[in-house]
Write a protein that holds these residues in place. Sequence first.
Motif, PDB file in Angstrom:
ATOM      1  N   LYS A  92     -39.296   6.545 -41.037  1.00 22.62           N
ATOM      2  CA  LYS A  92     -38.712   5.543 -40.123  1.00 22.62           C
ATOM      3  C   LYS A  92     -37.282   5.212 -40.559  1.00 22.62           C
ATOM      4  CE  LYS A  92     -40.980   1.719 -39.111  1.00 22.62           C
ATOM      5  NZ  LYS A  92     -41.884   0.611 -39.489  1.00 22.62           N
ATOM      6  N   CYS A  94     -35.358   7.159 -42.232  1.00 19.37           N
ATOM      7  CA  CYS A  94     -34.586   8.375 -41.972  1.00 19.37           C
ATOM      8  C   CYS A  94     -34.057   8.350 -40.536  1.00 19.37           C
ATOM      9  CB  CYS A  94     -35.472   9.606 -42.210  1.00 19.37           C
ATOM     10  SG  CYS A  94     -34.726  11.147 -41.691  1.00 19.37           S
ATOM     11  N   LYS A  95     -34.947   8.107 -39.617  1.00 24.18           N
ATOM     12  CA  LYS A  95     -34.584   8.061 -38.186  1.00 24.18           C
ATOM     13  C   LYS A  95     -33.500   6.990 -37.973  1.00 24.18           C
ATOM     14  CE  LYS A  95     -35.682   9.353 -33.968  1.00 24.18           C
ATOM     15  NZ  LYS A  95     -35.644  10.743 -33.581  1.00 24.18           N
ATOM     16  N   HIS A  96     -33.705   5.835 -38.584  1.00 21.62           N
ATOM     17  CA  HIS A  96     -32.758   4.724 -38.456  1.00 21.62           C
ATOM     18  C   HIS A  96     -31.357   5.151 -38.900  1.00 21.62           C
ATOM     19  CE1 HIS A  96     -31.219   0.560 -38.947  1.00 21.62           C
ATOM     20  NE2 HIS A  96     -30.629   1.071 -40.019  1.00 21.62           N
ATOM     21  N   SER A  99     -29.734   8.264 -36.889  1.00 17.60           N
ATOM     22  CA  SER A  99     -29.285   7.936 -35.529  1.00 17.60           C
ATOM     23  C   SER A  99     -27.991   7.131 -35.560  1.00 17.60           C
ATOM     24  CB  SER A  99     -30.378   7.231 -34.720  1.00 17.60           C
ATOM     25  OG  SER A  99     -30.872   6.146 -35.444  1.00 17.60           O
ATOM     26  N   LYS A 120     -38.462  16.151 -37.328  1.00 15.50           N
ATOM     27  CA  LYS A 120     -38.630  15.300 -36.144  1.00 15.50           C
ATOM     28  C   LYS A 120     -37.942  13.956 -36.325  1.00 15.50           C
ATOM     29  CE  LYS A 120     -41.681  15.335 -33.234  1.00 15.50           C
ATOM     30  NZ  LYS A 120     -41.202  15.868 -31.961  1.00 15.50           N
ATOM     31  N   ALA A 121     -37.863  13.505 -37.585  1.00 12.83           N
ATOM     32  CA  ALA A 121     -37.192  12.232 -37.868  1.00 12.83           C
ATOM     33  C   ALA A 121     -35.672  12.404 -37.966  1.00 12.83           C
ATOM     34  CB  ALA A 121     -37.741  11.615 -39.149  1.00 12.83           C
ATOM     35  N   GLY A 122     -35.206  13.632 -37.732  1.00 16.03           N
ATOM     36  CA  GLY A 122     -33.756  13.878 -37.711  1.00 16.03           C
ATOM     37  C   GLY A 122     -33.108  13.969 -39.080  1.00 16.03           C
TER      38      GLY A 122
END
Length: 218
Positions: A92, A94-96, A99, A120-122
Amino acid sequence: MKFFVDTADIKEIRELAATGLLDGVTTNPSLVAKAGRDFFEVLKETCAVVKGPVSAEVAATDFNGMIREGEKLAKIASNIAIKVPLTWDGLKACKHFTSKGTMVNVTLCFSAAQALLAAKAGATFISPFVGRLDDVGQDGMQLIAEICTIYRQYEYFKTEVLVASVRNPMHVVYAAKMGAHVATIPPSVLKQLVQHPLTDKGLATFLADWQKTGQKIA
Ligand code: G3P
């Protein structure tokens, strides 16, 4: 293939950066403990020496804590990559961060399923630990092969495979053969990469023969 050095020892980082072959640095809490210095000082000095990604690992294990720590670490320099563990909270976080355009290295990866989640979490980088898998009787390089195969199936996965827990030159060579993007290598192993007894022997012979010619080039 990019070469990162896996250390928090600024002396080693400076020495290896001087070769012009260093693309980045990874640190972890154990390496920081070994260096015995202030984490922020080490990171500031490292980011001034190496322009590529410098991984700095959070110590928090909950999402909010990781965000707080990650934001503080990211302020050090634009080439900091926040390192988070491969947990739900880490993914989570990572995604934050990704992005928002901050690089993230997802660490402590031991399975292809985990690597899939990180992509998937980028994640900017996924760090599978090959040496630690070898240590428990599993094939670390087999995991790299699996992750490289999976990532290649999906053009929109931009995550780079960063081979970590490298213990010897063959880990680096196999990783390169598999097309892994990065290897993070301990200084001692990086120095081993150049060595070959036939190079030493050949050079000694050439130098001895050159002496016999009595000539000078410059
Ligand atoms: O930075 C993470 C990784 O490279 C650690 O390696 O040798 O402690 O398993 P190792």
